[in-house]
Write a protein that holds these residues in place. Structure first.
Motif, PDB file in Angstrom:
ATOM      1  N   HIS A  10       0.810  -1.221   0.000  1.00  0.00           N
ATOM      2  CA  HIS A  10       0.000   0.000   0.000  1.00  0.00           C
ATOM      3  C   HIS A  10       0.843   1.270   0.000  1.00  0.00           C
ATOM      4  O   HIS A  10       0.311   2.371  -0.115  1.00  0.00           O
ATOM      5  N   VAL A  11       2.155   1.130   0.140  1.00  0.00           N
ATOM      6  CA  VAL A  11       3.038   2.293   0.334  1.00  0.00           C
ATOM      7  C   VAL A  11       3.541   2.827  -1.000  1.00  0.00           C
ATOM      8  O   VAL A  11       4.051   2.078  -1.834  1.00  0.00           O
ATOM      9  N   ASP A  12       3.409   4.154  -1.184  1.00  0.00           N
ATOM     10  CA  ASP A  12       4.021   4.790  -2.356  1.00  0.00           C
ATOM     11  C   ASP A  12       4.895   5.980  -1.978  1.00  0.00           C
ATOM     12  O   ASP A  12       5.463   6.640  -2.847  1.00  0.00           O
ATOM     13  N   THR A  13       5.009   6.260  -0.675  1.00  0.00           N
ATOM     14  CA  THR A  13       5.920   7.301  -0.199  1.00  0.00           C
ATOM     15  C   THR A  13       6.737   6.726   0.955  1.00  0.00           C
ATOM     16  O   THR A  13       6.179   6.189   1.915  1.00  0.00           O
ATOM     17  N   TRP A  14       8.053   6.876   0.852  1.00  0.00           N
ATOM     18  CA  TRP A  14       8.985   6.267   1.803  1.00  0.00           C
ATOM     19  C   TRP A  14       9.725   7.380   2.526  1.00  0.00           C
ATOM     20  O   TRP A  14      10.517   8.110   1.926  1.00  0.00           O
ATOM     21  N   LEU A  15       9.445   7.518   3.796  1.00  0.00           N
ATOM     22  CA  LEU A  15       9.945   8.619   4.619  1.00  0.00           C
ATOM     23  C   LEU A  15      10.977   8.064   5.597  1.00  0.00           C
ATOM     24  O   LEU A  15      10.667   7.158   6.380  1.00  0.00           O
ATOM     25  N   PHE A  16      12.195   8.610   5.547  1.00  0.00           N
ATOM     26  CA  PHE A  16      13.277   8.079   6.369  1.00  0.00           C
ATOM     27  C   PHE A  16      13.888   9.155   7.263  1.00  0.00           C
ATOM     28  O   PHE A  16      14.196  10.263   6.788  1.00  0.00           O
ATOM     29  N   ASP A  17      14.077   8.826   8.525  1.00  0.00           N
ATOM     30  CA  ASP A  17      14.978   9.586   9.371  1.00  0.00           C
ATOM     31  C   ASP A  17      16.387   9.377   8.808  1.00  0.00           C
ATOM     32  O   ASP A  17      16.624   8.447   8.024  1.00  0.00           O
ATOM     33  N   LEU A  18      17.325  10.207   9.239  1.00  0.00           N
ATOM     34  CA  LEU A  18      18.689  10.100   8.721  1.00  0.00           C
ATOM     35  C   LEU A  18      19.632   9.429   9.709  1.00  0.00           C
ATOM     36  O   LEU A  18      20.004   8.260   9.542  1.00  0.00           O
ATOM     37  N   ASP A  19      20.012  10.154  10.756  1.00  0.00           N
ATOM     38  CA  ASP A  19      21.047   9.663  11.675  1.00  0.00           C
ATOM     39  C   ASP A  19      20.579   8.451  12.468  1.00  0.00           C
ATOM     40  O   ASP A  19      19.479   8.433  13.033  1.00  0.00           O
ATOM     41  N   ASN A  20      21.435   7.426  12.488  1.00  0.00           N
ATOM     42  CA  ASN A  20      21.178   6.146  13.163  1.00  0.00           C
ATOM     43  C   ASN A  20      20.035   5.356  12.535  1.00  0.00           C
ATOM     44  O   ASN A  20      19.570   4.376  13.107  1.00  0.00           O
ATOM     45  N   THR A  21      19.595   5.786  11.349  1.00  0.00           N
ATOM     46  CA  THR A  21      18.584   5.039  10.604  1.00  0.00           C
ATOM     47  C   THR A  21      19.142   4.593   9.261  1.00  0.00           C
ATOM     48  O   THR A  21      19.091   3.406   8.929  1.00  0.00           O
ATOM     49  N   LEU A  22      19.711   5.525   8.486  1.00  0.00           N
ATOM     50  CA  LEU A  22      20.322   5.164   7.207  1.00  0.00           C
ATOM     51  C   LEU A  22      21.773   4.706   7.359  1.00  0.00           C
ATOM     52  O   LEU A  22      22.412   4.346   6.367  1.00  0.00           O
ATOM     53  N   TYR A  23      22.261   4.720   8.565  1.00  0.00           N
ATOM     54  CA  TYR A  23      23.528   4.064   8.904  1.00  0.00           C
ATOM     55  C   TYR A  23      23.357   3.518  10.318  1.00  0.00           C
ATOM     56  O   TYR A  23      22.516   4.015  11.082  1.00  0.00           O
ATOM     57  N   PRO A  24      24.093   2.492  10.704  1.00  0.00           N
ATOM     58  CA  PRO A  24      23.876   1.873  12.018  1.00  0.00           C
ATOM     59  C   PRO A  24      24.398   2.720  13.167  1.00  0.00           C
ATOM     60  O   PRO A  24      25.443   3.374  13.052  1.00  0.00           O
ATOM     61  N   ALA A  25      23.679   2.702  14.273  1.00  0.00           N
ATOM     62  CA  ALA A  25      24.112   3.425  15.463  1.00  0.00           C
ATOM     63  C   ALA A  25      25.474   2.939  15.931  1.00  0.00           C
ATOM     64  O   ALA A  25      26.253   3.697  16.531  1.00  0.00           O
ATOM     65  N   GLU A  26      25.764   1.680  15.633  1.00  0.00           N
ATOM     66  CA  GLU A  26      27.036   1.088  16.062  1.00  0.00           C
ATOM     67  C   GLU A  26      28.251   1.735  15.408  1.00  0.00           C
ATOM     68  O   GLU A  26      29.389   1.507  15.817  1.00  0.00           O
ATOM     69  N   SER A  27      28.030   2.564  14.399  1.00  0.00           N
ATOM     70  CA  SER A  27      29.148   3.263  13.756  1.00  0.00           C
ATOM     71  C   SER A  27      29.859   4.205  14.717  1.00  0.00           C
ATOM     72  O   SER A  27      31.035   4.517  14.547  1.00  0.00           O
ATOM     73  N   GLY A  28      29.120   4.688  15.720  1.00  0.00           N
ATOM     74  CA  GLY A  28      29.691   5.625  16.681  1.00  0.00           C
ATOM     75  C   GLY A  28      29.669   7.070  16.232  1.00  0.00           C
ATOM     76  O   GLY A  28      30.119   7.961  16.960  1.00  0.00           O
ATOM     77  N   PHE A  29      29.131   7.321  15.050  1.00  0.00           N
ATOM     78  CA  PHE A  29      29.133   8.686  14.528  1.00  0.00           C
ATOM     79  C   PHE A  29      28.347   9.640  15.420  1.00  0.00           C
ATOM     80  O   PHE A  29      28.764  10.774  15.660  1.00  0.00           O
ATOM     81  N   MET A  30      27.201   9.182  15.925  1.00  0.00           N
ATOM     82  CA  MET A  30      26.410  10.044  16.791  1.00  0.00           C
ATOM     83  C   MET A  30      27.135  10.359  18.097  1.00  0.00           C
ATOM     84  O   MET A  30      26.871  11.380  18.736  1.00  0.00           O
ATOM     85  N   GLY A  31      28.056   9.502  18.486  1.00  0.00           N
ATOM     86  CA  GLY A  31      28.868   9.781  19.672  1.00  0.00           C
ATOM     87  C   GLY A  31      29.710  11.035  19.476  1.00  0.00           C
ATOM     88  O   GLY A  31      29.882  11.833  20.408  1.00  0.00           O
ATOM     89  N   GLN A  32      30.227  11.212  18.252  1.00  0.00           N
ATOM     90  CA  GLN A  32      30.981  12.426  17.943  1.00  0.00           C
ATOM     91  C   GLN A  32      30.088  13.656  18.052  1.00  0.00           C
ATOM     92  O   GLN A  32      30.500  14.706  18.569  1.00  0.00           O
ATOM     93  N   ILE A  33      28.862  13.529  17.568  1.00  0.00           N
ATOM     94  CA  ILE A  33      27.913  14.639  17.618  1.00  0.00           C
ATOM     95  C   ILE A  33      27.586  14.980  19.067  1.00  0.00           C
ATOM     96  O   ILE A  33      27.558  16.156  19.456  1.00  0.00           O
TER      97      ILE A  33
END
Length: 221
Positions: free
Chosen positions: A7-30
């Protein structure tokens, strides 16, 4: 079992810790940059500044909002803190790229970050070309998710039909307003399986395999 998203025709995504894994540690830098900024503005010791930062996040949905309301911080000054962060922790994910490419319809980013950060991260991940638009914190008057006003602004600007929209987030509470509007909600991340929130319809540790196996509407060739 694959998710039924025909039923979906629009795909809405958060960015940080969603399109890359939280385990990357990038958000820790932020978070480190934010804490030091709170120290600078308030004069508090680091531990107290960190606690205040987290309190503002809990109360306002975004540390920036608390800093604006209680300390007169300008959004541009705050967001510039993250514009020179190293992106080395963020790796290209060929499986995610392929999974996103198979999605029929529109793809949009909905983030509490600013435009510069969002475009910089998307470009580094090799995903920028897949998205029609980035709806960033400036776009909705610095009223961050999960404020329902942010969601309404997204609907108004892009003319979305909530019942045909799927929203992917790593933050459980940000999915609640989406569910209230009738969106399909997907919680992403290592913590997703433990969620019992009734407004979360799908849960997945990793985004790429979830999208790759989901049942989608057929597109005309």
């Amino acid at each position: 079992m694959s998710a039924d998203l025909v039923h979906v025709d629009t795909w809405l995504f958060d960015l940080d810790n969603t399109l890359y894994p939280a385990e990357s540690g990038f958000m820790g830098q932020i978070e480190d940059r934010m804490t030091q900024f709170v120290v600078k503005v308030t004069g508090l010791p680091t531990e107290e500044a960190y606690a205040l930062q987290k309190r503002y996040l809990a109360e306002h949905g975004l540390t920036l909002r608390g800093m604006m309301e209680h300390h007169g911080v300008e959004p541009a000054e705050f967001n510039a803190l993250f514009h020179d962060l190293s992106l080395e922790a963020l790796a290209h994910d060929a499986d995610l790229l392929a999974a996103l490419e198979r999605l029929p319809g529109r793809r949009l980013i909905f983030t509490n970050a600013d435009a510069f950060h969002a475009e910089r991260v998307l470009t580094h991940l090799g995903l920028h070309h897949l998205f029609e638009d980035v709806f960033h914190i400036d776009s909705f008057g610095f009223r961050p998710k999960p404020d329902p006003a942010a969601f309404q602004a997204m609907l108004d600007v892009h003319g979305l039909e909530p019942t045909a929209t799927a929203f992917f987030e790593d933050s459980e509470r940000n999915l609640a307003p989406a569910a209230d509007l009738g969106m399909t909600t997907v919680l992403v991340g290592a913590h997703a399986g433990a969620s019992t929130a009734p407004f979360v319809q799908h849960r997945t540790e990793k985004l790429a395999p979830f999208l790759a196996t989901a049942r989608l509407r057929e597109t005309r060739r």
